[in-house]
Design a protein around this motif. Sequence first.
Motif, short mmCIF file in Angstrom:
data_model
loop_
_atom_site.label_atom_id
_atom_site.label_comp_id
_atom_site.label_asym_id
_atom_site.label_seq_id
_atom_site.Cartn_x
_atom_site.Cartn_y
_atom_site.Cartn_z
N SER A 67 0.84 -1.19 0.00
CA SER A 67 0.00 0.00 0.00
C SER A 67 0.88 1.24 0.00
O SER A 67 1.99 1.23 0.55
N PHE A 68 0.38 2.32 -0.63
CA PHE A 68 1.14 3.56 -0.71
C PHE A 68 0.41 4.68 0.00
O PHE A 68 -0.80 4.87 -0.16
N TYR A 69 1.18 5.43 0.79
CA TYR A 69 0.70 6.58 1.54
C TYR A 69 1.64 7.75 1.28
O TYR A 69 2.77 7.57 0.83
N THR A 70 1.17 8.96 1.59
CA THR A 70 2.05 10.13 1.59
C THR A 70 1.80 10.95 2.84
O THR A 70 0.70 10.94 3.41
N ALA A 87 -1.02 9.83 7.85
CA ALA A 87 -0.69 9.45 6.48
C ALA A 87 -1.95 9.41 5.62
O ALA A 87 -3.01 8.96 6.07
N ASP A 88 -1.83 9.89 4.38
CA ASP A 88 -2.93 9.83 3.41
C ASP A 88 -2.79 8.58 2.56
O ASP A 88 -1.77 8.40 1.88
N THR A 339 20.34 19.68 13.71
CA THR A 339 19.00 19.59 14.29
C THR A 339 18.38 18.25 13.94
O THR A 339 18.68 17.65 12.90
N LEU A 340 17.50 17.78 14.80
CA LEU A 340 16.80 16.51 14.60
C LEU A 340 15.32 16.71 14.89
O LEU A 340 14.95 17.09 16.00
N GLN A 341 14.50 16.49 13.88
CA GLN A 341 13.05 16.54 14.05
C GLN A 341 12.49 15.13 14.00
O GLN A 341 12.85 14.34 13.13
N ILE A 342 11.61 14.82 14.95
CA ILE A 342 10.99 13.50 15.03
C ILE A 342 9.51 13.65 14.66
O ILE A 342 8.78 14.42 15.28
N VAL A 343 9.09 12.93 13.62
CA VAL A 343 7.71 13.02 13.15
C VAL A 343 7.04 11.67 13.41
O VAL A 343 7.49 10.63 12.92
N GLU A 344 5.96 11.71 14.19
CA GLU A 344 5.15 10.51 14.43
C GLU A 344 4.08 10.43 13.35
O GLU A 344 3.34 11.38 13.11
N ILE A 345 4.01 9.27 12.66
CA ILE A 345 3.07 9.08 11.56
C ILE A 345 1.99 8.11 11.99
O ILE A 345 2.27 6.98 12.42
N LEU A 346 0.74 8.54 11.84
CA LEU A 346 -0.41 7.71 12.22
C LEU A 346 -1.06 7.13 10.99
O LEU A 346 -1.03 7.72 9.90
N GLY A 347 -1.65 5.93 11.14
CA GLY A 347 -2.53 5.40 10.11
C GLY A 347 -1.92 4.44 9.12
O GLY A 347 -2.54 4.16 8.09
N ILE A 348 -0.72 3.88 9.38
CA ILE A 348 -0.14 2.95 8.42
C ILE A 348 0.06 1.56 8.98
O ILE A 348 0.60 0.69 8.30
N VAL A 383 -4.12 -2.97 -9.01
CA VAL A 383 -4.46 -2.21 -7.82
C VAL A 383 -5.75 -2.77 -7.27
O VAL A 383 -6.77 -2.77 -7.93
N THR A 384 -5.70 -3.25 -6.03
CA THR A 384 -6.87 -3.91 -5.46
C THR A 384 -7.74 -2.97 -4.67
O THR A 384 -8.87 -3.29 -4.35
N GLU A 385 -7.21 -1.79 -4.31
CA GLU A 385 -8.00 -0.89 -3.49
C GLU A 385 -7.56 0.54 -3.72
O GLU A 385 -6.39 0.84 -3.84
N LYS A 386 -8.54 1.46 -3.83
CA LYS A 386 -8.27 2.88 -3.92
C LYS A 386 -9.25 3.59 -3.00
O LYS A 386 -10.20 3.00 -2.50
N LEU A 387 -9.01 4.87 -2.79
CA LEU A 387 -9.95 5.65 -2.01
C LEU A 387 -11.31 5.65 -2.68
O LEU A 387 -11.42 5.75 -3.90
#
Length: 448
Positions: A67-70, A87-88, A339-348, A383-387
């Motif tokens: 699956s692909f997210y951005t 994530a989208d 510098t270090l930025q930490i990004v928490e990604i939800l939804g994958i 592709v088995t699934e899309k929005l």
Amino acid sequence: MNSIPNYLIYEILSRLSAKSVARCPCVSKEWRSILARQDFTELFLTRSKARPRLLIGVRQQDGDQCSFYTTPQPQDPYEKPSLVVTADFHIKLSKGISQYNCSYASGLIYYSIRSKDEDEKRVICNPLTGQYVILPELRVGHSYSYTMFSYLMFDPIDKEFKVLFMNLNRYTAYNYVDHYILTLGSGKLRWRKIQCPFTHELFEGRICINGVLYYSAEHSDSDGRRSCVLVCFDVRSEKFKFIGARNCHYQLINYKGKLCEINVEYAYDGRFPPKLSMWVLEDVEKPEWSKYVYSLDVESKVASYLYVSGMTATGDIVLLMDNTSNPFYVFYFNPERKTLQIVEILGIGSNRVCTFVDYVEDLSVNVALQNKSSPLQERRNIVTEKLKTQQRRHTSHDLCKFAPSVKNKQHNKYESLANMLYRSAGLAILFFVLFGFFFVFFSYIIRL
């Protein structure tokens, strides 16, 4: 509408997503003409580069679907050190995807699909819009002991995508064996034979930078001594050469337009913080390398073992874990500002991941895929699934799910419903664009 200046139309349409722009030509011939212009394509790309995203491919633990997210990439270096984004989701590719023949170049994904009942298919796909092309079948007459590696490449001068198919015997490319190359351009898609003048053993590291494909390999000289090298394949001239490398097992990234070998190093007891070792290729002809070492100030409870995904245009090195977890973190380290930025990604979810930095929407990518799609076999899902908001009638360029066969009466009924939904979606887009037109137009009049 004829009184609206063209530059205002350009400004409004260039701020839409690529999916919305793809439907706008249906509004009128004038819009179709505007959207086909090269200057609009370049303006849209400029707008898109101002909002680059991180493309995330997630492979399921219980199978071989992907699956692909951005997600948006941090643009402000003075933002909070910790961010949370969702994530989208875009598409889910079908089962049978090879984990070896999978690569990325300038907005397109290249992969192969193999199933028990069908021959291997090689596909180039836009992971956001679902447009695709199935490459012609390539049969290489040899035994099972051979393996094949394929690479998707992009030539920024001629603006062409090419696929290099390496024909290997136990990971070795011999100088007497035919390899193959294909150009995704005008005319009929076909494989052409190509040869490499030297024998070498391939490793996993690979990247395409400014029209040159680099990959790690080992080469033996006339005395049989083996050395680590970087194979350089010029996408435009289709010529091979190699230079000395620092380490065959380091990852390869684009470091401000230069090739960089990079590795995350831990102490033998696994203690934190880890170190980031980098070798930057300053001069390809000599070759000349520069070494940099940085300490990553991350906690073990946040980051397990990390690997490098790439470097953004703003100079941030992107690191992440081999497997997604809950929560899942991506790290943006800037070596100049320390510098270090930490990004928490939800939804994958929790699966294996791969990421691609600086993903932008480019309309010329969709043009490259138009009129190149081969018809799929009946009920074959790539592709088995899309929005759900993207679902519409299947065309040869859209990777929508195939519907099962039904009686003619039912088919006509569902087709009518699909047409109504499609027209409704078109009217909604038209209303949104017209509203934007009048808003900008009246603002323009008020300023006068």
